[in-house]
Scaffold this motif. Structure first.
Motif, mmCIF file in Angstrom:
data_model
loop_
_atom_site.group_PDB
_atom_site.id
_atom_site.type_symbol
_atom_site.label_atom_id
_atom_site.label_comp_id
_atom_site.label_asym_id
_atom_site.label_seq_id
_atom_site.Cartn_x
_atom_site.Cartn_y
_atom_site.Cartn_z
ATOM 1 N N GLY A 151 38.677 35.578 39.356
ATOM 2 C CA GLY A 151 38.742 36.847 38.970
ATOM 3 C C GLY A 151 40.489 37.107 38.773
ATOM 4 N N PRO A 152 40.965 38.297 38.246
ATOM 5 C CA PRO A 152 42.234 38.376 37.741
ATOM 6 C C PRO A 152 43.074 38.887 38.776
ATOM 7 N N SER A 180 44.722 28.781 28.817
ATOM 8 C CA SER A 180 44.826 30.379 28.382
ATOM 9 C C SER A 180 46.204 30.844 29.120
ATOM 10 N N LEU A 181 46.139 30.562 30.105
ATOM 11 C CA LEU A 181 47.309 31.292 31.227
ATOM 12 C C LEU A 181 48.557 30.456 31.440
ATOM 13 N N ALA A 188 48.237 43.808 39.477
ATOM 14 C CA ALA A 188 49.228 43.824 38.646
ATOM 15 C C ALA A 188 48.487 44.066 36.947
ATOM 16 N N ILE A 189 49.126 44.956 36.286
ATOM 17 C CA ILE A 189 48.537 45.243 35.011
ATOM 18 C C ILE A 189 48.795 44.039 34.253
ATOM 19 N N ALA A 240 45.471 39.748 31.296
ATOM 20 C CA ALA A 240 45.206 38.387 30.848
ATOM 21 C C ALA A 240 43.813 38.045 31.405
ATOM 22 N N GLY A 241 43.237 38.785 32.277
ATOM 23 C CA GLY A 241 42.037 38.520 32.552
ATOM 24 C C GLY A 241 40.701 39.083 31.454
ATOM 25 N N CYS A 242 41.124 39.870 30.875
ATOM 26 C CA CYS A 242 40.193 40.323 29.602
ATOM 27 C C CYS A 242 40.259 39.408 28.502
#
Length: 383
Positions: A343-344, A311-312, A358-359, A364-366
């Motif tokens: 966690g993000p 995903s990332l 960081a926004i 990305a965590g969502c």
């Protein structure tokens, strides 16, 4: 969900001052977010103004747990903050505020992922349960309450959204916070033979405890060694009096090689021996937490590693932590399920002034938590 709305959810809960208390504000806010959805909402009160919140979505199938705590640590000296800690502020792509990293960003990202799953229009092949707990920062007693009430019994796996920089924390040390009190007999300092100095037995205890803990030299291959710190000591009333009372505190970080119960038994043995020599010492503990045994070989850890990397395109390393989490309570549930910390937030500003995330990492965590839920259900539905 649009990014703007996802960010609003995070800023809204950061704006709620839940410093070691008043967590019901978050329970109220999240309840309102989910009130029009087909979910089961349970509020579990720990104390007035302190509600754990359990939200369950899905009708059948394997249940994945999302865990996040609602409380934050004290903001400290406000002069050290560039912006007010409970006024969320975005600057240069970062969101600042108390709890931005630890761990309202993880909690908010889990909430966003659940709302997106509900709004996807797809039939969910499994269940998802959010466990939002009180009091993590000062003893994990909210998670302990949820475990005792049976809310973890149906879980097939649990993800705790503490800061991990998108790596997967699979083990961490335990904690023993202890306090030793000493009683003496106070007299004038010119006639000490008529009294009993409460400080001196504490000095003996500190020396013996430090020596004993230092003798535990075997190291866990991942977590390293046990550590022990005498962190506070206080006693007496004035310089020309023999002190009639004194106390000290200590902090021990345990590993599976030296379990909490063994270490507490050893401390109590020192107390017993000194009392037999005439001291009047007593020991108490503040919410001791056991170590998290390694989860590196579990299906959940390996699945999370694959999902993070796909995903990332970054992170996904299996790592250890020194600080305890609510995992120390959830591993004591009746059902033996795997637990990971993912966690993000990077965690570099936890418990510090000007805490931030960081926004882009939060957003990305969502998405990551939603992807992880889908993959978890698919993996656990395979025969």
């Amino acid at each position: 969900m649009e990014n703007k709305q996802a960010i609003k959810i995070l800023t809204d809960i950061i704006a709620l001052d839940t410093t070691n208390d008043h967590e019901s504000q978050i329970a109220d806010y999240l309840t309102d977010l989910f009130k029009d959805y087909p979910v089961k909402i349970d509020r579990v009160t720990y104390a007035p103004g302190r509600d754990n919140l359990v939200i369950t979505l899905g009708e059948s199938g394997p249940m994945l747990g999302f865990s996040g705590h609602e409380d934050v640590v004290d903001a400290g000296d406000l002069a050290n903050w560039q912006t007010p800690p409970f006024t969320p502020t975005i600057k240069a792509g970062k969101l600042y505020g108390r709890g931005a990293s630890d761990m309202k960003s993880g909690l908010a990202a889990m909430v966003v992922s659940m709302l997106d799953l509900l709004n996807s229009g797809k039939k969910l092949p499994g269940r998802l349960r959010l466990l939002a707990s009180v009091g993590e920062e000062i003893g994990e007693f909210g998670a302990a309450q949820l475990v005792k009430a049976g809310y973890a019994d149906e879980l097939a796996g649990l993800v705790i959204g503490e800061p991990s920089n998108f790596n997967i924390r699979v083990t961490h040390k335990g904690i023993i916070d202890y306090y030793v009190t000493s009683k003496g007999i106070g007299v004038h300092a010119s006639t000490p033979e008529l009294g009993r100095n409460a400080i001196m037995p504490l000095v003996k205890f500190a020396q013996e405890a430090q020596t004993l803990m230092a003798s535990h030299t075997e190291k866990d291959p991942v977590l390293g060694g046990l550590t022990h710190v005498i962190s506070q000591i206080q006693g007496g009333n004035q310089i020309n009096s023999v002190p009639d009372q004194a106390w000290l505190s200590g902090n021990i970080r345990t590993t599976p090689l030296y379990p909490n119960q063994q270490i507490m038994t050893e401390l109590e043995q020192i107390i017993s021996e000194l009392n037999a020599q005439g001291a009047q010492l007593a020991i108490r503990y503040s919410y001791p937490e056991v170590p998290l045994p390694s989860q590196a070989d579990t299906k959940l850890a390996k699945l999370a590693q694959r999902v993070v990397r796909k995903s990332l395109g970054r992170g996904g390393e299996l790592v250890a932590g020194t600080g305890a989490t609510d995992a120390s309570e959830y591993i004591q549930a009746s059902n033996n399920f795997p637990i990971i910390i993912l966690g993000p937030a990077a965690g570099v500003s936890d418990h510090q002034p000007n805490e931030f995330i960081a926004i882009d990492d939060y957003l990305a965590g969502c998405k990551l938590y939603q992807d992880l839920a889908w993959q978890f259900w698919q993996e656990n539905l395979k025969v």
